[in-house]
Design a protein around this motif. Structure first.
Motif, short mmCIF file in Angstrom:
data_model
loop_
_atom_site.label_atom_id
_atom_site.label_comp_id
_atom_site.label_asym_id
_atom_site.label_seq_id
_atom_site.Cartn_x
_atom_site.Cartn_y
_atom_site.Cartn_z
N LEU A 88 -89.59 82.20 14.12
CA LEU A 88 -88.97 80.91 13.81
C LEU A 88 -88.38 80.25 15.04
O LEU A 88 -88.40 79.04 15.18
CB LEU A 88 -87.87 81.09 12.75
CG LEU A 88 -88.37 81.39 11.33
CD1 LEU A 88 -87.21 81.48 10.36
CD2 LEU A 88 -89.36 80.32 10.85
N LYS A 89 -87.82 81.06 15.93
CA LYS A 89 -87.15 80.47 17.08
C LYS A 89 -88.14 80.29 18.22
O LYS A 89 -88.52 81.25 18.89
CB LYS A 89 -85.98 81.37 17.51
CG LYS A 89 -84.98 80.69 18.38
CD LYS A 89 -83.56 81.07 18.00
CE LYS A 89 -82.50 80.15 18.59
NZ LYS A 89 -82.62 79.81 19.98
N LEU A 90 -88.60 79.06 18.38
CA LEU A 90 -89.62 78.77 19.40
C LEU A 90 -89.15 77.59 20.25
O LEU A 90 -88.47 76.69 19.74
CB LEU A 90 -90.94 78.38 18.72
CG LEU A 90 -91.64 79.47 17.90
CD1 LEU A 90 -92.79 78.88 17.12
CD2 LEU A 90 -92.12 80.59 18.81
N PRO A 91 -89.52 77.55 21.51
CA PRO A 91 -89.19 76.37 22.31
C PRO A 91 -90.02 75.17 21.85
O PRO A 91 -91.16 75.34 21.40
CB PRO A 91 -89.53 76.79 23.74
CG PRO A 91 -90.51 77.90 23.59
CD PRO A 91 -90.26 78.58 22.28
N GLY A 92 -89.47 73.98 21.97
CA GLY A 92 -90.20 72.77 21.54
C GLY A 92 -90.29 72.72 20.04
O GLY A 92 -89.28 72.66 19.35
N ILE A 93 -91.52 72.69 19.54
CA ILE A 93 -91.71 72.65 18.08
C ILE A 93 -91.30 74.01 17.51
O ILE A 93 -91.88 75.03 17.89
CB ILE A 93 -93.19 72.36 17.74
CG1 ILE A 93 -93.64 71.08 18.47
CG2 ILE A 93 -93.38 72.23 16.25
CD1 ILE A 93 -95.13 70.84 18.38
N ASP A 94 -90.30 74.03 16.63
CA ASP A 94 -89.82 75.34 16.13
C ASP A 94 -90.73 75.85 15.02
O ASP A 94 -91.64 75.15 14.53
CB ASP A 94 -88.35 75.28 15.73
CG ASP A 94 -88.14 74.60 14.38
OD1 ASP A 94 -89.12 74.15 13.77
OD2 ASP A 94 -86.97 74.51 13.95
N GLY A 95 -90.46 77.11 14.64
CA GLY A 95 -91.35 77.80 13.71
C GLY A 95 -91.53 77.08 12.38
O GLY A 95 -92.66 76.96 11.88
N LEU A 96 -90.47 76.61 11.78
CA LEU A 96 -90.59 75.97 10.47
C LEU A 96 -91.40 74.68 10.55
O LEU A 96 -92.17 74.35 9.64
CB LEU A 96 -89.19 75.68 9.90
CG LEU A 96 -88.43 76.93 9.46
CD1 LEU A 96 -86.96 76.61 9.16
CD2 LEU A 96 -89.06 77.57 8.22
N GLU A 97 -91.28 73.95 11.68
CA GLU A 97 -92.06 72.73 11.87
C GLU A 97 -93.55 73.07 12.00
O GLU A 97 -94.42 72.37 11.45
CB GLU A 97 -91.54 71.97 13.10
CG GLU A 97 -92.28 70.70 13.47
CD GLU A 97 -92.28 69.64 12.36
OE1 GLU A 97 -91.41 69.73 11.46
OE2 GLU A 97 -93.15 68.76 12.38
N VAL A 98 -93.81 74.17 12.78
CA VAL A 98 -95.21 74.62 12.90
C VAL A 98 -95.78 74.90 11.51
O VAL A 98 -96.88 74.47 11.16
CB VAL A 98 -95.29 75.87 13.80
CG1 VAL A 98 -96.70 76.48 13.76
CG2 VAL A 98 -94.91 75.51 15.23
#
Lengths: 145, 667
Positions: free
Chosen positions: A67-77
């Protein structure tokens, strides 16, 4: 039959390595594609950017999403995967350190297939990965098309 | 001569007919008419008897004839007395009449002498007529005199004629005793008498006519006056009605005063009007409205008047105490005598009326009217003025009630406005606080999320790679190296647990409270089961409350409280050969609150060092002695506080510890 692909969306190199090690320990030898941020993951799945021209008929049998990702976060992906016609049935498992209830709820709201919390203890982690692989790569019947 | 007498008779009969007709028509309306008729009948009878001289015996003709004629004359005078409503002297009349008859008899039969008889008769007749003249000229009421003017004239002429007849008879004594053989002079006289008889009749008719005319005029005047009075009364009633109507429409005292002033000035002369209000508690009349010569005067300039109900003597005082209108005359003189200062030719009001304004038996105040005219206000005025005063009093009472009602409504509205304003402020504060809390919660949430993610990830890496070392490189490490690795792994595990507990604590603070009515014993039993499972080797004796004990709170959070407290009890009773834990529930009589308690016979602690017992990470014992991270009691306190309750502890070293808590009232 072509080998089933595992897509790991994870930015932390330690976690990538530990996941790889856990898969090895569990004797899961399927091809592992690693996307280190949300954009790269979406590029891979949609055949854009770095992965332009990729045959998008070939989809991972299981996508492990942090879930914790730089830029586009996991939930958005996840939201974008579910919003796209080609990937809306893609099996996605959230694999994350968070066990915040709000995260779990939002994940399911966006149509995730499973929510797995990464245990700190490696042996427990390895076991989780093994079961994941067994379930999604062997037992689960993936959607067609 | 007989012919003359006969013509006289015919004339007399016509006159009699006229008088009878007059009598028939007006006998009910006028006094004396009957007597006139009787008088004429006697005169006619007398003349008839005289005319029949020689045909009837002389006794009848002379004596009775003259007597009847004389009586007729006397009756005429009596009739005049009756007509003019004067007393009649009956006794004298009879006596004189008898005397006349005796004398007449003497000169007719005993010593017959026509000359003396005629003179005597004439003188007697003159006396009777003179009486008539005296009556009309002097005795009648002045306003009635003109009616008798013609009669007076005729009677005067009669007197003259009689005088002439006496003179004629003295100068030319009758040649013979023969009545019908009298001379020319006598004939002329008799003819004149006849003419005068007609004139008398005519005068009487005129007199009656005048009287009738006057009566009619008077009755007409009376009727007109009555009609005028009625119209005035109607007008007054209409104005009183309008006054009542206008007063009912008036909303304030000021409006009432101006309505009353306008209306009163229309109805009666009252250049000065004052309205004073009566306070029955202080027996004081306080001026509220003064208008002098149409000009308003500040009522505060006039001093209030204290009425002594026991001995009120002033007009105002009497009016208030008797609740009746009091009229005062001769005010100007009284004022001057009372020391009133009069500037120049300034007039002073001379009449006043004090009218109490009475509503439902209570004197509301006094209405005072003054006029410059003398003795102006009549009892009739007072009657309707009293009605007007009471109407004004009612208006005043209503206006006061209305004012009081408006004041109350205004106060209510103000206090309501105040409440609304306070509510709005309070709501705003609640909104602000809620927003603050939400912001804080959000921050806490993102913090928790960050902790959850970011602290765990490196920890997992450490634990994971330590494990990789331990499994993949075991052969190349000596025992000491492996020991260090284990320490790394154990601490990673401990840190993971810490993070877990911290997140739990934060969740306890953030989670919504879901209060329910619960059974304390059942909650305790569930918590006990969990704790026993966590310490499978331990044998702890537990005492639960015997009675059912109700508790209101969040079931999940309360279970966390009991689990934590029981976990502590289990932990700190470990050194005891026989561990004992008490769960208690009692009602505190002083506060009316339920107090719950978890007590053990464990190692206890020093109360002087227990100040920060409930702060996170605070521990009274070493981890080596008793494992734990100091989050448990912080979590318990947080939950109790969120329920609006209190938690406190009583303990002593080696004496065990007792944790008490209350849960606030359900909102």
């Amino acid at each position: 039959m072509k080998q089933k692909i595992i897509l790991l969306i994870e930015d932390n190199p330690s976690d990538i390595e530990l996941t790889r090690r856990a898969l090895n320990k569990a004797h899961i030898m399927n091809e592992l594609i690693v996307a280190e941020d949300g954009q790269e993951a979406l590029d891979y799945l949609m055949g854009t950017g770095k992965y332009a021209g990729r045959d998008t008929r070939e989809m991972p049998a299981i996508t492990l999403l942090d879930l914790k990702l730089p830029g586009i976060d996991g939930l958005e992906v996840l939201r974008r995967i579910r919003a796209d016609e080609r990937t809306r049935r893609l099996p996605v498992v959230i694999l994350t350190s968070s066990n915040e209830e709000s995260d779990i709820a939002r994940g399911y709201d966006l149509g995730v297939n499973s929510y797995i919390r990464k245990p700190v203890d490696f042996r427990q982690f390895a076991e989780s990965i093994q079961q994941l692989g067994l379930y999604w790569l062997v037992l689960n019947e993936p959607p067609t098309g | 001569m007989r012919t003359i007498i006969i013509s006289y008779m015919i004339t007399a009969s016509i006159c009699l007919a006229v008088i009878l007709a007059l009598w028939l028509q007006n006998r009910r309306r006028l006094a004396g008419l009957s007597m006139f008729a009787v008088s004429y009948i006697f005169q006619f009878g007398g003349l008839l008897l005289m005319a029949l001289r020689d045909l009837v015996p002389d006794f009848l003709s002379i004596l009775l004839g003259n007597a009847a004629l004389m009586l007729g004359n006397i009756l005429l005078i009596i009739a005049l007395h009756l007509f003019f409503d004067r007393p009649v002297w009956k006794g004298h009349t009879v006596a004189v009449s008898i005397l006349f008859l005796v004398i007449f008899y003497y000169f007719t039969f005993i010593s017959p002498n026509l000359q003396i008889r005629i003179i005597f008769f004439s003188l007697f007749q003159a006396a009777v007529f003179a009486m008539g003249i005296w009556l009309i000229a002097r005795q009648t009421a002045p306003q009635d005199r003109p009616e008798g003017r013609d009669v007076l004239l005729v009677l005067g002429m009669q007197l003259l004629l009689i005088g002439a007849r006496v003179v004629v008879n003295l100068v030319f004594p009758p040649a013979s005793q023969q009545f019908f053989a009298s001379g020319t002079a006598d004939s002329v006289l008799i003819l004149s008498t006849e003419m005068l008889f007609i004139a008398t009749t005519f005068a009487l008719v005129m007199m009656v006519n005048r009287r009738l005319h006057r009566q009619m005029e008077a009755s007409l005047a009376t009727r007109i006056e009555a009609e005028n009075g009625l119209a005035q009364k109607n007008l007054l009633q209409e104005r009183l009605g309008r006054l009542g109507h206008d007063l009912a429409a008036a909303r304030s005292l000021e409006e009432i005063f101006s309505v009353a002033e306008g209306s009163l000035r229309e109805m009666i002369d009252c250049p000065n009007i004052a309205i004073t209000l009566f306070d029955s508690q202080t027996a004081t009349l306080a001026p509220a409205f003064i208008s002098a010569d149409g000009e308003r005067i500040d009522p505060n300039l006039a001093p209030p008047l204290v009425i002594d109900p026991a001995s009120a003597v002033s007009g105002r005082g009497l009016a208030v105490t008797s609740q009746r209108a009091v009229v005062q005359h001769d005010l100007a003189r009284l004022s001057r005598e009372g020391g009133a200062v009069v500037l120049g030719d300034q007039r002073l009001p001379d009449s006043a009326v004090y009218l109490p304004m009475v509503v439902e038996g209570e004197t509301v105040g006094l209405l005072e009217l003054q006029s410059y005219r003398s003795a102006y206000y009549t009892p009739q005025d007072c009657e309707w003025l009293a009605v007007a005063a009471n109407q004004i009093g009612l208006g005043i009472q209503n206006a006061r009630l209305l004012a009081r009602l408006q004041r109350t409504v205004e106060e209510l509205r103000q206090s309501q406005g105040e409440v609304e304003r306070l509510n709005a402020t309070l709501e705003q504060r609640v909104r602000d606080r809620t927003a603050e809390l939400q912001a804080a919660n959000k921050e806490l949430e993102s913090f928790a999320s960050a902790v959850s993610h970011d602290l765990r990830a490196p920890l997992r890496a450490m634990a994971g790679f330590a494990d990789a070392l331990a499994s993949d490189y075991r052969e190349r490490m000596d025992e000491q190296g492996l020991h260090y690795l284990e320490r790394i792994q154990a601490n990673a595990e401990r840190m993971s647990q810490l993070i877990e507990d911290l997140l739990k604590l934060s969740r306890v603070s953030r989670q919504e409270l879901n209060r329910q009515d619960l059974d304390f014993c059942r909650l305790a039993a569930e918590a006990l089961e969990e704790v026993r499972a966590a310490y499978p080797g331990r044998d702890v004796q537990v005492s639960l409350p015997i009675k059912h004990c109700a508790v209101n709170g969040d079931p999940l959070l309360l279970k966390v409280v009991l689990t934590n407290l029981l976990d502590n009890a289990w932990k700190y009773t470990a050194p005891r050969p026989q561990a004992h834990v008490w769960l208690e529930c009692r009602l505190d009589k002083k506060s009316g609150q339920r107090v719950f308690c978890v007590r053990d016979n464990g190692v206890g602690f020093d109360m002087s060092k227990a100040g920060n017992l409930f702060a996170p990470f605070q521990r009274l014992h070493s981890t080596r002695e008793f494992p734990g991270n100091g989050i448990g009691l912080a979590t318990v306190q947080r939950i109790i506080q969120r329920h609006g309750g209190n938690i406190w502890v009583e303990a002593a070293v080696d004496q065990g510890a007792a944790f008490y808590f209350t849960l606030g009232e359900s909102r």
